[in-house]
Structure formats: structure tokens, C-alpha cells
Design a protein around this motif. Structure first.
Motif, PDB file in Angstrom:
ATOM      1  N   ALA A  77      54.805 -11.308  73.071  1.00 31.51           N
ATOM      2  CA  ALA A  77      55.875 -10.753  73.901  1.00 31.51           C
ATOM      3  C   ALA A  77      56.814 -11.848  74.403  1.00 31.51           C
ATOM      4  CB  ALA A  77      55.280  -9.998  75.082  1.00 31.51           C
ATOM      5  N   ILE A  78      56.238 -12.980  74.799  1.00 33.76           N
ATOM      6  CA  ILE A  78      57.059 -14.100  75.282  1.00 33.76           C
ATOM      7  C   ILE A  78      57.977 -14.608  74.173  1.00 33.76           C
ATOM      8  CG2 ILE A  78      56.982 -16.504  76.050  1.00 33.76           C
ATOM      9  CD1 ILE A  78      54.397 -15.758  77.582  1.00 33.76           C
ATOM     10  N   ILE A  79      57.409 -14.768  72.970  1.00 39.67           N
ATOM     11  CA  ILE A  79      58.215 -15.267  71.841  1.00 39.67           C
ATOM     12  C   ILE A  79      59.283 -14.245  71.463  1.00 39.67           C
ATOM     13  CG2 ILE A  79      58.159 -16.041  69.450  1.00 39.67           C
ATOM     14  CD1 ILE A  79      56.893 -17.952  71.523  1.00 39.67           C
ATOM     15  N   THR A  80      58.955 -12.963  71.542  1.00 43.67           N
ATOM     16  CA  THR A  80      59.920 -11.911  71.217  1.00 43.67           C
ATOM     17  C   THR A  80      61.084 -11.909  72.192  1.00 43.67           C
ATOM     18  OG1 THR A  80      58.157 -10.534  70.284  1.00 43.67           O
ATOM     19  CG2 THR A  80      60.212  -9.428  70.859  1.00 43.67           C
ATOM     20  N   LEU A  81      60.791 -12.159  73.467  1.00 44.84           N
ATOM     21  CA  LEU A  81      61.840 -12.157  74.490  1.00 44.84           C
ATOM     22  C   LEU A  81      62.646 -13.454  74.503  1.00 44.84           C
ATOM     23  CD1 LEU A  81      59.835 -10.556  77.428  1.00 44.84           C
ATOM     24  CD2 LEU A  81      61.662  -9.474  76.109  1.00 44.84           C
ATOM     25  N   LEU A  82      62.095 -14.505  73.902  1.00 43.91           N
ATOM     26  CA  LEU A  82      62.749 -15.807  73.939  1.00 43.91           C
ATOM     27  C   LEU A  82      64.111 -15.787  73.255  1.00 43.91           C
ATOM     28  CD1 LEU A  82      62.591 -18.904  74.535  1.00 43.91           C
ATOM     29  CD2 LEU A  82      61.620 -19.150  72.235  1.00 43.91           C
ATOM     30  N   SER A  83      64.187 -15.227  72.054  1.00 44.73           N
ATOM     31  CA  SER A  83      65.450 -15.234  71.305  1.00 44.73           C
ATOM     32  C   SER A  83      66.566 -14.500  72.045  1.00 44.73           C
ATOM     33  CB  SER A  83      65.245 -14.655  69.906  1.00 44.73           C
ATOM     34  OG  SER A  83      64.514 -15.555  69.103  1.00 44.73           O
ATOM     35  N   PRO A  84      66.349 -13.264  72.514  1.00 48.27           N
ATOM     36  CA  PRO A  84      67.417 -12.616  73.288  1.00 48.27           C
ATOM     37  C   PRO A  84      67.816 -13.399  74.530  1.00 48.27           C
ATOM     38  CG  PRO A  84      65.764 -11.011  72.642  1.00 48.27           C
ATOM     39  CD  PRO A  84      65.211 -12.358  72.288  1.00 48.27           C
ATOM     40  N   LEU A  85      66.820 -14.022  75.187  1.00 46.24           N
ATOM     41  CA  LEU A  85      67.139 -14.814  76.371  1.00 46.24           C
ATOM     42  C   LEU A  85      68.061 -15.975  76.028  1.00 46.24           C
ATOM     43  CD1 LEU A  85      66.691 -15.578  79.365  1.00 46.24           C
ATOM     44  CD2 LEU A  85      64.685 -16.886  78.623  1.00 46.24           C
ATOM     45  N   LEU A  86      67.746 -16.695  74.952  1.00 45.57           N
ATOM     46  CA  LEU A  86      68.557 -17.844  74.570  1.00 45.57           C
ATOM     47  C   LEU A  86      69.926 -17.420  74.045  1.00 45.57           C
ATOM     48  CD1 LEU A  86      65.878 -20.084  72.784  1.00 45.57           C
ATOM     49  CD2 LEU A  86      66.830 -20.376  75.078  1.00 45.57           C
ATOM     50  N   ILE A  87      69.955 -16.387  73.191  1.00 42.42           N
ATOM     51  CA  ILE A  87      71.218 -15.959  72.582  1.00 42.42           C
ATOM     52  C   ILE A  87      72.147 -15.326  73.612  1.00 42.42           C
ATOM     53  CG2 ILE A  87      72.246 -14.320  70.955  1.00 42.42           C
ATOM     54  CD1 ILE A  87      69.806 -14.811  69.146  1.00 42.42           C
ATOM     55  N   LEU A  88      71.634 -14.340  74.334  1.00 42.44           N
ATOM     56  CA  LEU A  88      72.482 -13.631  75.297  1.00 42.44           C
ATOM     57  C   LEU A  88      72.787 -14.504  76.508  1.00 42.44           C
ATOM     58  CD1 LEU A  88      70.802 -10.104  75.123  1.00 42.44           C
ATOM     59  CD2 LEU A  88      72.733 -11.000  73.804  1.00 42.44           C
ATOM     60  N   GLY A  89      71.767 -15.261  76.967  1.00 38.31           N
ATOM     61  CA  GLY A  89      71.991 -16.144  78.098  1.00 38.31           C
ATOM     62  C   GLY A  89      72.978 -17.251  77.767  1.00 38.31           C
ATOM     63  N   GLY A  90      72.810 -17.871  76.578  1.00 36.62           N
ATOM     64  CA  GLY A  90      73.722 -18.935  76.172  1.00 36.62           C
ATOM     65  C   GLY A  90      75.145 -18.442  76.007  1.00 36.62           C
ATOM     66  N   THR A  91      75.311 -17.250  75.411  1.00 34.00           N
ATOM     67  CA  THR A  91      76.648 -16.688  75.230  1.00 34.00           C
ATOM     68  C   THR A  91      77.268 -16.326  76.572  1.00 34.00           C
ATOM     69  OG1 THR A  91      75.935 -15.774  73.097  1.00 34.00           O
ATOM     70  CG2 THR A  91      77.986 -14.934  74.012  1.00 34.00           C
ATOM     71  N   ALA A  92      76.456 -15.813  77.486  1.00 35.54           N
ATOM     72  CA  ALA A  92      76.952 -15.464  78.820  1.00 35.54           C
ATOM     73  C   ALA A  92      77.442 -16.709  79.561  1.00 35.54           C
ATOM     74  CB  ALA A  92      75.856 -14.763  79.626  1.00 35.54           C
ATOM     75  N   ILE A  93      76.670 -17.799  79.475  1.00 35.05           N
ATOM     76  CA  ILE A  93      77.079 -19.048  80.129  1.00 35.05           C
ATOM     77  C   ILE A  93      78.392 -19.544  79.531  1.00 35.05           C
ATOM     78  CG2 ILE A  93      76.480 -21.484  80.429  1.00 35.05           C
ATOM     79  CD1 ILE A  93      73.523 -20.584  80.508  1.00 35.05           C
ATOM     80  N   ALA A  94      78.487 -19.538  78.192  1.00 35.70           N
ATOM     81  CA  ALA A  94      79.704 -20.000  77.529  1.00 35.70           C
ATOM     82  C   ALA A  94      80.903 -19.134  77.920  1.00 35.70           C
ATOM     83  CB  ALA A  94      79.511 -19.990  76.013  1.00 35.70           C
ATOM     84  N   SER A  95      80.712 -17.829  77.984  1.00 36.74           N
ATOM     85  CA  SER A  95      81.805 -16.917  78.352  1.00 36.74           C
ATOM     86  C   SER A  95      82.254 -17.161  79.788  1.00 36.74           C
ATOM     87  CB  SER A  95      81.357 -15.464  78.182  1.00 36.74           C
ATOM     88  OG  SER A  95      80.996 -15.198  76.846  1.00 36.74           O
ATOM     89  N   TYR A  96      81.277 -17.398  80.673  1.00 40.13           N
ATOM     90  CA  TYR A  96      81.607 -17.652  82.081  1.00 40.13           C
ATOM     91  C   TYR A  96      82.403 -18.954  82.219  1.00 40.13           C
ATOM     92  CZ  TYR A  96      81.114 -18.767  87.016  1.00 40.13           C
ATOM     93  OH  TYR A  96      81.378 -19.105  88.312  1.00 40.13           O
ATOM     94  N   VAL A  97      81.927 -20.007  81.561  1.00 39.32           N
ATOM     95  CA  VAL A  97      82.615 -21.301  81.643  1.00 39.32           C
ATOM     96  C   VAL A  97      84.018 -21.188  81.059  1.00 39.32           C
ATOM     97  CG1 VAL A  97      82.599 -23.685  80.793  1.00 39.32           C
ATOM     98  CG2 VAL A  97      80.488 -22.643  81.624  1.00 39.32           C
TER      99      VAL A  97
END
Length: 572
Positions: A420-440
Motif C-alpha cells: 500500500a505504501i509503495i502504491t501510494l508513493l507514485s501518486p504522492l510524488l507525481i501529483l505533489g511534485g506537479t502541485a509544487i511546480a504549479s504553485y511556484v
């Protein structure tokens, strides 16, 4: 059927014809059985002796991970300082400069992690020394790392109960001596005889028809291009990768490079079934992955062969419009096939510009990297698929009211938590990283970046969002390709993608190996009438449904904001 379609069908069939016997061969190599390459044993023994390796030492899954992570950490330190100081080191006839700290950080993590995301231009960003003895070296060892990690998974399920899972160093060395090195030599020779440079000469000069003096980069390209594809690395010797006529001179080399980047991911799946004595399971997994390939390839071909409606409005024909961003020596069909296989297997090389493809093609490219389990990279593709497999086993067990089992081993809370942790990791990195980039991008204004955030994107709106989403997704998937409308060589993108690459590479290796090690050590439970069979068409369909549902729930909103919104905003 036109000749372009015949070309990609022939490429796929040739790939399959090589991958099947290669998979059987790899199963024997890693099982320690006699194979025709045993003449290399004295050479391997010398490596073990010089390195102080005890090949008789058996390792559990924790020792395997310790060896893997320690080795990769040493390469990271070595490569970082080499890239910083490359401008003052030998084999630099063109006088290329050393990298900045943030770019060296990003580059070395990327190549150690088999991602090969390049925020520099190949011919001007590195020297012949670092191309060969840092980047090309890492293309061999990072691929061997992934293969060795997958063999640990093999060992966990070969016997009824397995605590000791072989020797990491043996798997690692054999991956290079018995597989990567000999095939790379053959590929490099074919490329060289077709016009790819393989020397250490500096740039050449010629006078163009217009009378301009043009400097043409050369160097030891063929040898790097061979392993970049075979090892599912993807880093280009030249800035435009395999769209460059020196990296990929003609249709023959195009087929060769497409075949090279797929044969090991395919072969590792087949090897798994033969190694553990469950050939039907291996072919079942292979079938799911192949269906996934075609479900991404067919709509990509349809979109690219149709061309752009926007160009059609300007009076440009469908045939001409379909060539946007593509090389005339390959055509749209071969480019569409390349873009599909390169994103499902995390190679990240390109023979055309992904940024110029149709919006729906961008959707399929992104989805292929988000799934990251259809063949995948060398070894790690099977590890990624294993996580989907365990989740499918868990859900199926709940549906029939039994304790989930995989190959005679109970899947309990600890294994499911890791999955479950590994499954959630990819969405966290992809969506979180894109959100940070969009905010900046939207809020930093005049922030003191090397490249101002407002100048990151050459394309506004939906496509600009897709460019940022693609960069983060490619980093997480250890892919390395990009929508090149994004200006990425700055502190923000170098640090953000470097961190994502590191986490996206090593945690998805640690998780599956831990699960396999924990399951392998458990008491074997003989099959009974109520045992869930994992090599049936029904379970294959279940696994495919798990893959689709998990990725749709995770990524549909982001895809809707990017390629889907761009598609529906175009006149049809």
C-alpha cells in the motif's frame, strides 16, 4: 496495410523472437545451470577475487538491499565530483565546462537511478571522459542493479521456503558479463558500421551551402547509445537523443534501437516463469503486459497518423501534418511505436519530439509512465508489476473469504502495508511534485531562480501544465524523456526532479524485495481446492482491473487538467 505499419509489426515480432530464447537463457544463467557463456567464468572469478567477493555467501533480503544501496551510494559520490570537475580533466577536446552543483546533483542521481533525465545538452554538457567513465559506466551498472534486484524476487519463490536468496554480487556481475556487455558490443558495432561516431576526435567543421561555418560534434557515441537502449537507460549522447542522425542514422538502426530497449524487459518476465518452475504464470504476466502495450499503442498510432486539425485549418495535408516533430527517415508510425515502448519500459529515449505529439498521444505517454508496470525497466518492471499482483491477490482473497495466498505463502498485514505504501508513493510524488511546480510557477513572480518561473514554459494553458506534469511523471517513473517546451535546467527543477528520481527509484525496489523476502521465508502451504490460482485468465483479468482502477483513481484529475483539456479545447 501500409509499409509503415508493416515496419512496426516486423519490429515487434523480431523483438519477441529474440526475447523468448533470451528469457530462457537468463533463467539458466541465474539458476547456475550450464550455458554457452560459461567460458566467461575465469573472467568473473578474477572480478570476484579483485573485489574480495565471497560468491559462496548466501544473503537474505536485508543483506541484498544493504549491498545494493551501499554500491549505489558510492557511485553517486564518485559521479557527482567527476561532473563538477570535468572541465579540468582529460578527454575534453571541445573544452566543455564543469557542471554547476545543482545540475551535477540532478544528473548523477538520474544516471545512478537508471532514469537519465538530462537537463543538459549531451554534446556540450559533458566531456568524453564523463560520457564514458561516469555516464556510460552508470548505464551498465544501474541496469545490472535492477536485474539483480529482480533475481532476488526469483529466488524467493523458486523453493517452497527460502530465507537465503543467493548472492547479490554474483547476480550483479553476471548481469553485465553474460548479458549487457556482449549484446552492447554487437549493437555498437552495427551502429558504427551505419555511421554513428565511435572515436575520440574533437568537433569537425564544414562550410554549409549558405557559406556558414558549422561545428559538428563527434566522439565515442556508438558504445554509449548501445547500452543506453539495452539497459533501458535512455540518456542521449547528443542533445536531441535518437532523433539525431548520428545517434540513429537510418530505419535499420531505428529498428535495432527499438528492439534493443525492449528485449530485456520482455525476457525478464519469461525468465521469471522458467526460473521458478511456473511457466504458465510467466506467460500470464507477459500476456497482461502485452495487452497493456497494445491498448496504449493502437490509440497512439491512430492519433499520430491522423495529424493535427489545427494544421489542417492552415491548408496543410494530413500526411504532412502527421510529420510535425518527427524525423522524415522514420515517419509517424515508427515514432508512435517508439514513444509507446519508450514510456512503458522507462527507457526515455526519443526518435521524435514528444512535445509535438497530439494531446491524446501525450495522455497515453503519461499513462504508460504512471502505470510503470507493462514490461518496465530492466528488472524493475517486474518488481513494479509484483506490487499490483500482491494487491490483486489481497482483493481476490477478500472476495472469496480466504486468507490471501501467493504461490503457497500467506499474504498478511505486513506485506499489504508495504504494498500500500509503495502504491501510494507514485501518486504522492507525481501529483505533489506537479502541485509544487504549479504553485511556484504561478506565485513566485520575481523569485531569484536561475531561470525565472514565468519563463519556464514555452506553451501556456493546458499544454504548459502537461509539460510540468510530464517532467515530474518521467522523473518518478525513471523514464527521463520530456516535453521539451519546459526550461528545466534551473535550481528548482534540478532539485525537485532529483529528489523525485531518488525516491521513485529506490523505494519501489526496497518494497517488492522486502515483500518477496518476507513471503519466501514463510511456511509453504500446499495447494488445495480453495487455493487462488494466479496463472489463470480470470486472475490476469483481475490484475489488469486493479492496474486500471488504481491508476484511474490516482491520476484522472491531473490528466483531465492537461492532455484531456487540451484535446477537448481543439476544434474537431
Amino acid at each position: 496495410m501500409n509499409t509503415e505499419i508493416i515496419g512496426i509489426v516486423a519490429t515487434f515480432l523480431l523483438t519477441l523472437a529474440i526475447a523468448v530464447p533470451l528469457g530462457k537463457y537468463l533463467a539458466k544463467v541465474f539458476a547456475g545451470e550450464k550455458v554457452w557463456t560459461d567460458f566467461l567464468q575465469p573472467f568473473e572469478s578474477l572480478i570476484y577475487k579483485l573485489s574480495g567477493i565471497n560468491i559462496k555467501e548466501e544473503m537474505n533480503w536485508k543483506k541484498h538491499l544493504k549491498a545494493l544501496l551501499t554500491l549505489n551510494f558510492l557511485w553517486l559520490i564518485y559521479g557527482f565530483f567527476m561532473l563538477l570537475g570535468q572541465g579540468k580533466l582529460p578527454l575534453n577536446p571541445d573544452g566543455n565546462l564543469g557542471m554547476s552543483a545543482d545540475l551535477a546533483f540532478n544528473t548523477i542521481i538520474s544516471f545512478v537511478a537508471n532514469c537519465n533525465l538530462q537537463h543538459y545538452s549531451g554534446e556540450s554538457g559533458v566531456t568524453y571522459l564523463t560520457q564514458q567513465f561516469v555516464l556510460m559506466f552508470l548505464q551498465f551498472v544501474s541496469a545490472a542493479t535492477g536485474i539483480a534486484a529482480a533475481v532476488v524476487l526469483f529466488k524467493a519463490f523458486k523453493d517452497k521456503t527460502a530465507i537465503q536468496l543467493g548472492n547479490f554480487w554474483v547476480f550483479f556481475v553476471k548481469s553485465i558479463t553474460r548479458l549487457l556487455l556482449p549484446i552492447s558490443i554487437v549493437i555498437a558495432l552495427i551502429l558504427t558500421f551505419n555511421g554513428t561516431p565511435a572515436s575520440y576526435d574533437a568537433k569537425d567543421q564544414f562550410i554549409s551551402v549558405q557559406g556558414d561555418t558549422v561545428n559538428v560534434s563527434r566522439g565515442p557515441a556508438a558504445q554509449m547509445i548501445a547500452i543506453k537502449h539495452l539497459g533501458t537507460n535512455g540518456g542521449g549522447y547528443f542533445g536531441v537523443n535518437s532523433a539525431h542522425p548520428f545517434e540513429n542514422p537510418n530505419y535499420l538502426t531505428n529498428m535495432l534501437e527499438m528492439i534493443a530497449q525492449v528485449i530485456i524487459p520482455m525476457a525478464m518476465v519469461i525468465a521469471f516463469g522458467y526460473f521458478i518452475g511456473r511457466r504458465k504464470l510467466g506467460w500470464t504476466i507477459f500476456g497482461v503486459m502485452t495487452i497493456g502495450l497494445f491498448m496504449l499503442l493502437i490509440p497512439t498510432l491512430s492519433a499520430e497518423l491522423a495529424g493535427s486539425t489545427e494544421l489542417a485549418k492552415l491548408g496543410i495535408s494530413q500526411t504532412t501534418g502527421a510529420m510535425e516533430g518527427k524525423e522524415v527517415r522514420f515517419g509517424p508510425a515508427a515514432t508512435a511505436y517508439w514513444s509507446t515502448v519508450t514510456t512503458i519500459i522507462s527507457t526515455g529515449s526519443v526518435n521524435g519530439m514528444h512535445d509535438s505529439t497530439m494531446p491524446l498521444t501525450g495522455l497515453w505517454q503519461l499513462l504508460a509512465m504512471m502505470i510503470n508496470g507493462f514490461y518496465g525497466g530492466c528488472g524493475v518492471g517486474l518488481l513494479n508489476y509484483f506490487i499490483y499482483l500482491i494487491i490483486a491477490v489481497f482483493i481476490s482473497g477478500l472476495m472469496v473469504g480466504r486468507t490471501p495466498e501467493f504461490l503457497g505463502h500467506k499474504v498478511e498485514a505486513r506485506e499489504i502495508k508495504i504494498a500500500a505504501i509503495i502504491t501510494l508513493l507514485s501518486p504522492l510524488l507525481i501529483l505533489g511534485g506537479t502541485a509544487i511546480a504549479s504553485y511556484v510557477f504561478n506565485n513566485s513572480g520575481d523569485a531569484n531562480w536561475t531561470v525565472q518561473p514565468k519563463n519556464w514554459l514555452n506553451n501556456p494553458g493546458f499544454h504548459g501544465f502537461s509539460e510540468m506534469l510530464y517532467e515530474v511523471t518521467s522523473s518518478n517513473a525513471n523514464n527521463g524523456s520530456g516535453f521539451e517546451g519546459l526550461s528545466d535546467n534551473n535550481v528548482f527543477w534540478n532539485v525537485l526532479t532529483g529528489v523525485i528520481i531518488f525516491l521513485g527509484r529506490f523505494l519501489p525496489i526496497i518494497g517488492p524485495i522486502a515483500i518477496a523476502g518476507l513471503l519466501g521465508a514463510k511456511k509453504y502451504i500446499p495447494e488445495s481446492v480453495g487455493t487462488l490460482k494466479v496463472d489463470t485468465k480470470t486472475f490476469a483479468l483481475m490484475t489488469f482491473a486493479v492496474i486500471l482502477v488504481l491508476n484511474a483513481l490516482s491520476y484522472f484529475p491531473a490528466l483531465a487538467l492537461g492532455p484531456l483539456a487540451e484535446y477537448f479545447s481543439m476544434p474537431h
